[in-house]
Design a protein around this motif. Structure first.
Motif, short mmCIF file in Angstrom:
data_model
loop_
_atom_site.label_atom_id
_atom_site.label_comp_id
_atom_site.label_asym_id
_atom_site.label_seq_id
_atom_site.Cartn_x
_atom_site.Cartn_y
_atom_site.Cartn_z
N ASP A 238 0.84 -1.20 0.15
CA ASP A 238 0.05 0.09 0.08
C ASP A 238 0.88 1.24 -0.11
O ASP A 238 1.28 1.54 0.94
CB ASP A 238 -0.95 -0.12 1.26
CG ASP A 238 -2.14 0.79 1.09
OD1 ASP A 238 -2.13 1.72 0.11
OD2 ASP A 238 -3.03 0.85 2.02
N CYS A 239 1.31 1.72 -1.13
CA CYS A 239 2.13 2.85 -1.35
C CYS A 239 1.34 3.93 -0.88
O CYS A 239 0.26 4.44 -1.08
CB CYS A 239 2.50 3.02 -2.87
SG CYS A 239 3.24 4.52 -3.10
N PRO A 240 2.19 4.93 0.14
CA PRO A 240 1.45 6.07 0.56
C PRO A 240 1.14 7.06 -0.23
O PRO A 240 -0.01 7.94 -0.19
CB PRO A 240 2.36 6.59 1.80
CG PRO A 240 3.38 5.46 1.87
CD PRO A 240 3.43 4.46 0.85
N LEU A 241 1.53 7.05 -1.63
CA LEU A 241 1.10 7.87 -2.64
C LEU A 241 0.19 7.16 -3.42
O LEU A 241 -0.44 8.08 -4.12
CB LEU A 241 2.42 8.52 -3.40
CG LEU A 241 3.48 9.17 -2.44
CD1 LEU A 241 4.77 9.60 -3.43
CD2 LEU A 241 2.85 10.38 -2.06
N CYS A 242 0.49 6.06 -3.96
CA CYS A 242 -0.31 5.39 -5.03
C CYS A 242 -1.40 4.86 -4.72
O CYS A 242 -2.23 4.34 -5.56
CB CYS A 242 0.83 4.59 -6.04
SG CYS A 242 2.04 5.53 -6.52
N GLY A 243 -1.47 4.07 -3.30
CA GLY A 243 -2.39 3.00 -3.06
C GLY A 243 -1.83 1.72 -3.24
O GLY A 243 -0.68 1.55 -3.37
N GLY B 272 6.01 2.79 -10.29
CA GLY B 272 4.95 3.67 -10.01
C GLY B 272 5.50 5.10 -9.80
O GLY B 272 5.99 5.58 -10.62
N CYS B 273 5.31 5.67 -8.53
CA CYS B 273 5.56 6.87 -8.25
C CYS B 273 7.21 7.33 -8.03
O CYS B 273 7.61 8.59 -8.05
CB CYS B 273 5.01 7.51 -6.91
SG CYS B 273 5.49 6.42 -5.47
N GLY B 274 8.00 6.19 -7.80
CA GLY B 274 9.24 6.39 -7.80
C GLY B 274 9.84 6.38 -6.36
O GLY B 274 11.10 6.85 -6.04
N HIS C 100 11.36 0.03 -3.53
CA HIS C 100 11.43 1.32 -4.41
C HIS C 100 10.06 1.10 -5.23
O HIS C 100 10.14 -0.07 -6.26
CB HIS C 100 12.63 1.30 -5.07
CG HIS C 100 12.71 2.47 -6.01
ND1 HIS C 100 13.25 2.61 -7.29
CD2 HIS C 100 12.17 3.71 -5.93
CE1 HIS C 100 13.16 3.84 -7.71
NE2 HIS C 100 12.66 4.49 -6.97
N HIS C 101 9.26 2.07 -5.37
CA HIS C 101 7.96 1.88 -6.13
C HIS C 101 8.62 2.40 -7.55
O HIS C 101 8.16 3.28 -8.12
CB HIS C 101 7.01 2.73 -5.73
CG HIS C 101 5.52 2.39 -6.33
ND1 HIS C 101 4.65 3.11 -6.05
CD2 HIS C 101 5.23 1.34 -7.16
CE1 HIS C 101 3.38 2.57 -6.73
NE2 HIS C 101 3.97 1.26 -7.51
N GLU C 102 9.42 1.35 -8.13
CA GLU C 102 9.96 1.91 -9.41
C GLU C 102 9.04 2.23 -10.63
O GLU C 102 9.25 3.13 -11.38
CB GLU C 102 11.11 1.00 -9.72
CG GLU C 102 12.07 1.40 -10.80
CD GLU C 102 13.30 0.36 -11.01
OE1 GLU C 102 13.37 -0.86 -10.50
OE2 GLU C 102 14.56 0.82 -11.43
ZN LIG Z 1 4.00 4.91 -5.49
#
Ligand SMILES: [Zn+2]
Lengths: 90, 180, 978
Positions: A4-9, A60-62, A56-58
């Motif tokens: 669950d990425c804090p930026l992307c969900g 996704g948002c980085g 690393h949300h590579e």
């Molecule tokens: Zn993300």
């Protein structure tokens, strides 16, 4: 597995690059000595239970994330932005 | 010494129409990456002043066909349409990406089903509405996907991978169309 | 044979298909199994090991026996279960594992050799002599055993992958699953309901009981109609949920066109779904288990539930005189339904004492067991044993029930262990085995129809509530609520082989033998006997085998162990999991702007990561790549060459702390670099190993452009993100990949400046653009960038324009170059040019090299910290015995060198541990007229001039080479500055 990425969900594991223990945030000073550097670069725990990793949300948002999860149940209990975690350490 | 000739990223690859879904190239005019130094407040103000559209939240796409500001990742958004105002450079990294990304529109009934073959994110209308954008994967490609209208999406991938984008979309479109 | 007035198949639509070349007719809605049974065919396969004749055992996906090959040629698919494959017009089906024919299979001789082929026979028999294994045993076993075979040809069929999302995934659309989906659907939950069958209803389709005022099938259809009308519910039939994974992820296989003849045109045969669900309800039902007795595998012996399913759903009676044998009440339904449909029931045999069957119009024998079956290719009679003795009953079908096993499989996929329930003599899922999954209906040991409806309703409502929805009332229809009573009976005592695992030919005797040999753990027993290890994963037989093992070892069942299952629940073709990855779908293809022109010029394109780059540009008359390569090297050394270098990573770095970032990630200083200048930089990993190298240009006070190697572009980007997010989030710096924004071309050679001045608006000279200078330029009317850098040692530039102009600029540069006696050069020439100068690539910095190794120790600035600096200073990484980078050239100028070869002292034994190092790059230098190379040699920097032995054992090359400085051309470096 989903993180669950804090930026992307919540996103599928395929979008993330796995780095290793979040120990990597604690870079020693250049003169910290051999042991501190050995700990930082090489020594890792291998817990049956809670672990904190860097992902690393590579694709996704980085953002680099600190993911707290259980190596036995695979449950992810916390996901934080590495910048926040590092910022709080300062 | 002649003038250099411009070739678009999807030249010769689009349009593609299979079943009820159409893929076509999009001419974005200018596309500029903006990354604020420090917090985004100053950039938000500068953007509003210069282009009438502010700084987006994560997953947000602001503006319309003339000026868009689309969230593009952590600490980054892209300004699409006009040439970026010089003043933005005081508060943000400003990088011209007008030639770096291939842009296509995918639209028509069944577009969500086509994208479900390639994208690991829920793009159904209830979960992903107009004004929303994601950075994710499309097949193996890193992509930016923005919803422009009902059954209409804008997809950006690195320019060099435009052929793979179209290949993957075609395959997905054929699979969906075959269900009739 | 068909039974009048029974079944759900569409009798108005007949369908013709072929089985082993013979044409048969069935109806729409038939499976291969039901259609063959309707045609009186009971022999459908041969067993794996003993090639015993086998008929269909079940009516579902758990089928162990009736495995067939569907289709012909490249697309032929083996091991398809006849109980799952729907018939369609023109379908071709073949039996398998039989030669020359299903009816007469010569390998059935294995069955006579059975005493030698029991448990562990592979381990025991073929131990010696060793050479017999490869020469005789293995080939023979491989030919004799095995299931169906792949065609061995490229599969042209299309497969598909897809993603789906929901708040609630309901697995199984029987009474429990339908009620759960209905309750959740009405509450507004986002639901996906999956069922592997062609239509919803599950067991209701196979039973004669009513639900409310409707038949079970009609009730299911009415629920289906309501669900399909809901925008928030998606029903996926012919979709088997195959696995439960972390975080609410499920795998599911949809048979999109397996039931039609539609092929080609992008129509997928199957689609493999990844479903992400917040919650799930497992309503997967239960599977019936047979009872083991002598010859219980004869064609015609089936599970009682299957016989009932063929009758009620497909309108087929698998026999004319059917006998029913069970240890529970449920088996009685089979006899009653058959009798009601007018099928002759020879007898109902119940192993329990004191049982009465109301309204039985057939003989009921209680306290009895079937102990043998006769008839090799078709059942002829069974032997019934009572306290009074044995009697034979003439029968062509025996319906057997040993009870029902809840389908716990998915709950085991995340290491869950099921729980034994004594009252139903079966395992049920252990709560919490899969996070956020509820289990309902028969899958949880609830066996009455009403119980399943109720349980499904509860699960659906609870899920809705947990998902924050208001629960909506759903009426519970009236349905059968009979108790399910049974007494355990696993194997009937007696001589001869009583079969458990039909697919792997494991008998009761094999399990007992395993126990005798002390393989008492279930896991050991399984591996020793191969019980449950076939494609059906022992769905019918694992619990029976466990019970037999418990009995043989004098323990209770739960003490003996549990059954456990891994994904997938049913077989999944690799083609489905890897869908889309054939051909161009294997990996993204990255094309430069000059790609089209390079291909037009006949350049073979080679992969560089995901990029495609020209290897060389052949000219008329050239017959080998070397001729082209030598010519292209000549362009650069003597005139001017042009090469697309756009694939190198380019990262735009801006911000007040940009210089600080670069000083930290590079070993050398960049804060001191002047605006308008370029510097070569080296990057280390934190452990002191070289990560990447490249140039970095300062375009403004707070603005840089970094270049990376093509291979490491992604890794360097990730590294910069790591440094700025995880180590120094306080830095005000931003970076963006601009690799794709700029088309960049190297223009190299003595005439490089002359060429450029033909295309630039403002001519350049040594003053405006000295070596390592950079700046904005106007190129043929377009704003671009010019960098005076060289990867060839010649006077060279890289000129960049926005990518839309790349193709056009490439043409323009070539036009000029060719007029000046130069032209395009490819990767082969580029490689030779850089080897001649000793410039490294990732062939050298392969993840083991330090700055010290490549002779760049002095590039680690003493004035600052940087990533990798501390660890690079470790004694072991500065040891002079480490392999250091050197050049090599053969003593014999005609000798051929190769990359990957090893180096030894001349005369030393060429054995492991004796090596001096190895060769990383080689090329033919037209200037020197010999092959040269770059190598890593222990103490190499001190060994220039020494002759060592070059050995490539793989290619059979061996020669003497001289160690030298890794610079072969213009060692003073004058040309690059000229
Ligand atoms: Zn993300």
């Amino acid at each position: 597995m989903r993180i669950d990425c804090p930026l992307c969900g919540a996103r599928d594991r395929r979008e993330f690059y796995y780095q290793g223990a979040a120990v990597a945030l604690n870079r020693p000073a250049p003169d910290a000595g051999v042991e501190a550097w050995d700990d930082y670069v090489h020594l890792r725990d291998n817990p049956a239970g809670e672990t904190r990793d860097l992902w690393h949300h590579e694709a996704g948002c980085g953002a680099w994330l600190v993911v707290t999860r259980d190596t036995v149940s695979h449950a992810v209990s916390r996901v934080e932005l590495a910048t926040d975690v590092k910022g709080a350490m300062a | 010494m002649g003038e250099l000739k411009a070739v678009s990223a999807c030249a010769g690859l689009v349009p593609v129409c299979i079943g009820s879904v159409t893929v076509d190239g999009m001419d974005l005019e200018c596309m500029t990456s903006l990354s604020p130094f420090g917090d985004a407040l100053a950039l938000d103000g500068a953007l509003k002043k210069a282009h009438g559209v502010g700084w987006p939240q994560a997953g947000q796409a602001l503006g319309d066909a003339t000026v868009r500001v689309i969230w593009f990742g952590r600490n980054e958004a892209v300004l699409i349409g006009p040439e970026a105002d010089q003043g933005l450079g005081d508060v943000a990294a400003v990088v011209d990406l007008s030639d770096a990304w291939a842009a296509v529109s995918v639209e028509g009934a069944g577009t969500v089903d086509v994208l479900a073959r390639l994208v690991p994110v829920d793009l159904r209308a209830a979960a992903f509405g107009e004004g929303q954008t994601v950075r994710t994967q499309l097949g193996h490609l890193g992509a930016s996907i923005t919803k422009l209208g009902p059954e209409r999406f804008m997809i950006l991938v690195f320019r060099s991978m435009a052929a793979t984008l179209i290949h993957d979309l075609k395959q997905a479109m054929a699979g969906v169309a075959s269900r009739g | 044979m068909r039974v009048a007035g029974k079944g759900l198949v569409n009798r108005d639509k007949s369908v013709t298909f072929r089985f082993d070349g013979v044409s048969y007719t069935g109806f729409e809605g038939d499976t291969v199994a039901s259609a063959l049974l309707a045609n009186g065919i009971t022999l459908m396969g041969r067993s794996f090991k003993y090639h015993r004749p086998r008929g269909v055992l079940t009516a579902g996906s758990e089928e162990p026996n009736a495995m067939v090959t569907v289709g012909e040629g490249a697309g032929a698919e083996p091991n398809v279960r006849a109980t799952v494959q729907e018939i369609y017009e023109g379908l071709m089906v073949r039996s398998q594992n039989a030669w020359p024919s299903l009816d007469f299979d010569v390998m059935a001789v294995n069955d006579l050799a059975a005493p030698f082929l029991g448990a562990g026979f592979y381990y025991k028999t073929f131990m010696w002599p060793k050479r017999f294994w490869e020469a005789i045993y293995e080939p023979v076993i491989r030919k004799a055993a095995g299931l169906g075979a792949l065609s061995g040809k490229h599969n042209e069929d299309t497969y598909e992958k897809a993603f789906a999302f929901c708040d609630l995934l309901v697995i199984g659309a029987g009474p429990a699953g339908l009620m759960a989906a209905l309750a959740a659907g009405r509450a507004g939950v986002d639901v996906i309901l999956c069922d592997e069958d062609m239509q919803v209803g599950g067991r209701l389709l196979a039973e004669s009981g009513a639900v409310g005022h409707l038949s079970g099938a009609d009730w299911a259809a009415s629920v289906m109609a309501e669900l399909e009308a809901m925008a928030n519910v998606r029903v996926m039939t012919r979709t088997t949920v195959t696995g439960a994974y972390d975080g609410g992820t499920f795998g599911a296989l949809e048979r999109v066109n397996q039931h039609t003849g539609k092929r080609g045109g992008g129509a997928p045969l199957e689609c493999f779904w990844r479903i992400a669900a917040k919650r799930s309800v497992l309503a997967a039902g239960a599977l019936e288990r047979p009872i083991a007795f002598q010859n219980n595998d004869r064609p015609g012996v089936m599970t009682a539930g299957a016989v009932r399913a063929y009758l009620n759903r497909w309108g087929v009676s698998p026999g004319e005189k059917v006998t029913v044998f069970g240890n529970n009440d449920d088996a009685h339904r089979t006899a009653l339904d058959l009798a009601a449909a007018g099928v002759h029931v020879a007898a109902l045999i119940d192993s329990r004492q004191g049982i009465t069957v109301e309204a039985a119009s057939f003989p009921v024998i209680v306290g009895a067991q079937v102990c043998n079956a006769a008839g090799r290719k078709a059942l002829e009679s069974v032997t019934v044993r009572t306290s009074a003795g044995e009697q034979s009953i003439q029968t062509d079908c025996l319906a057997v029930s040993g009870g029902w096993n809840p389908t716990v499989h998915l709950t085991c996929h995340m290491n869950g262990r099921p729980t034994w329930r004594e009252d139903i003599q079966a395992f049920v899922p252990t709560a919490g085995s899969i996070p956020d999954m509820a289990v309902a209906g028969a899958c949880d040991g609830v066996f009455s129809t009403l119980g399943c409806l109720k349980d499904g309703l509860r699960a659906g409502q609870e899920a809705a509530e947990a998902l924050g929805k208001r629960v909506v009332a759903v009426d519970l229809p009236v349905a059968d609520d009979a108790a399910y009573a049974l007494e355990p009976l696993w194997a009937v005592a007696g001589k001869g082989r009583a079969w458990l695992d039909f697919q792997n030919d494991v008998s009761v005797k094999d399990i007992k033998q395993a126990a005798v040999e002390n393989f008492r753990s279930v896991e050991h027993m399984k591996r020793y006997t191969t019980q449950g290890m076939a494609t059906d994963q022992g769905k019918n037989s694992n619990v029976m085998a466990l019970a037999v093992l418990a009995d043989a070892t004098g323990r209770g069942i739960p003490e003996t162990g549990t059954t456990t299952f891994r994904p997938p629940y049913g077989p999944v073709a690799i083609a489905a999991m890897g869908a889309g990855a054939q051909g161009h779908g294997f990996a993204p293809e990255r094309f430069t702007t000059s790609h089209k022109r390079s291909v037009e010029r006949g350049a073979p394109m080679i992969e560089a990561g995901l990029w495609y780059r020209p290897s060389y540009f052949p000219k008329a008359g050239e017959t080998t790549w070397r001729q082209s390569c030598d010519r292209e090297v000549g362009y650069v050394r003597k005139a001017v060459g042009v090469c697309d270098v756009s694939t190198l990573g380019k990262i735009d770095i801006q911000g007040p702390d940009a210089a600080e970032l670069l000083d930290f990630v590079y070993t050398n200083l960049f804060s001191t670099l002047q605006v308008g200048r370029v510097r070569y930089g080296l990057m280390l990993r934190e452990d002191g190993t070289v990560m990447d190298d490249g140039t970095c240009a300062r375009l403004g006070e707070t603005h840089y452009v970094m270049t990376t190697t093509t291979a490491a572009a992604g890794a360097v980007m990730r590294h910069l993100e790591f440094v700025t997010q995880c180590l120094h989030p306080e830095w005000q710096v931003a970076f963006t990949s601009v690799t794709e924004q700029w088309a960049q071309f190297a223009v190299a050679g003595p005439k490089a400046r002359e060429l450029l001045n033909g295309v630039l608006a403002q001519p350049v000279d040594g003053e405006s653009f000295p070596f390592m200078g950079c700046g904005p330029v106007e190129v043929a009317g377009v704003q671009g960038r010019l960098f005076r850098i060289s990867f060839s040692g010649e006077h060279a530039y890289e000129v960049a324009v926005p990518s839309r102009y790349g193709a056009s600029l490439f043409d323009l540069l070539l036009e000029h170059a060719e007029r000046m006696g130069g032209g395009a050069y490819g990767m082969e020439a580029l490689n030779v040019l850089r080897i001649e100068k000793g410039f490294i690539t990732h062939a050298e910095i392969d993840g083991r090299r330090t700055a010290f190794d490549i002779g760049a120790a002095r590039m680690i600035s003493a004035k600052k910290d940087c990533v990798g600096k501390t660890m690079a200073a470790r004694a072991g990484l500065m040891d002079e015995m480490r392999p250091q980078m050197v050049g090599i050239k053969p003593v014999d100028a005609a000798a051929v060198l190769s990359a990957g070869a090893h180096l030894y002292e001349c005369g030393a034994a060429q054995v492991n541990g004796n090596g001096l190092g190895h060769v990383t790059s080689v090329g033919y230098s037209p200037d020197l007229g010999l092959q040269i190379g770059i190598a890593f040699v222990a103490r190499g920097a001190a060994r220039h001039g020494d002759v060592v032995r070059f050995v490539d054992a793989v290619r059979g090359l061996e020669t003497d080479v001289e160690v030298c400085a890794p610079v072969f051309v213009d060692p003073e470096g004058g040309r690059v500055r000229g």
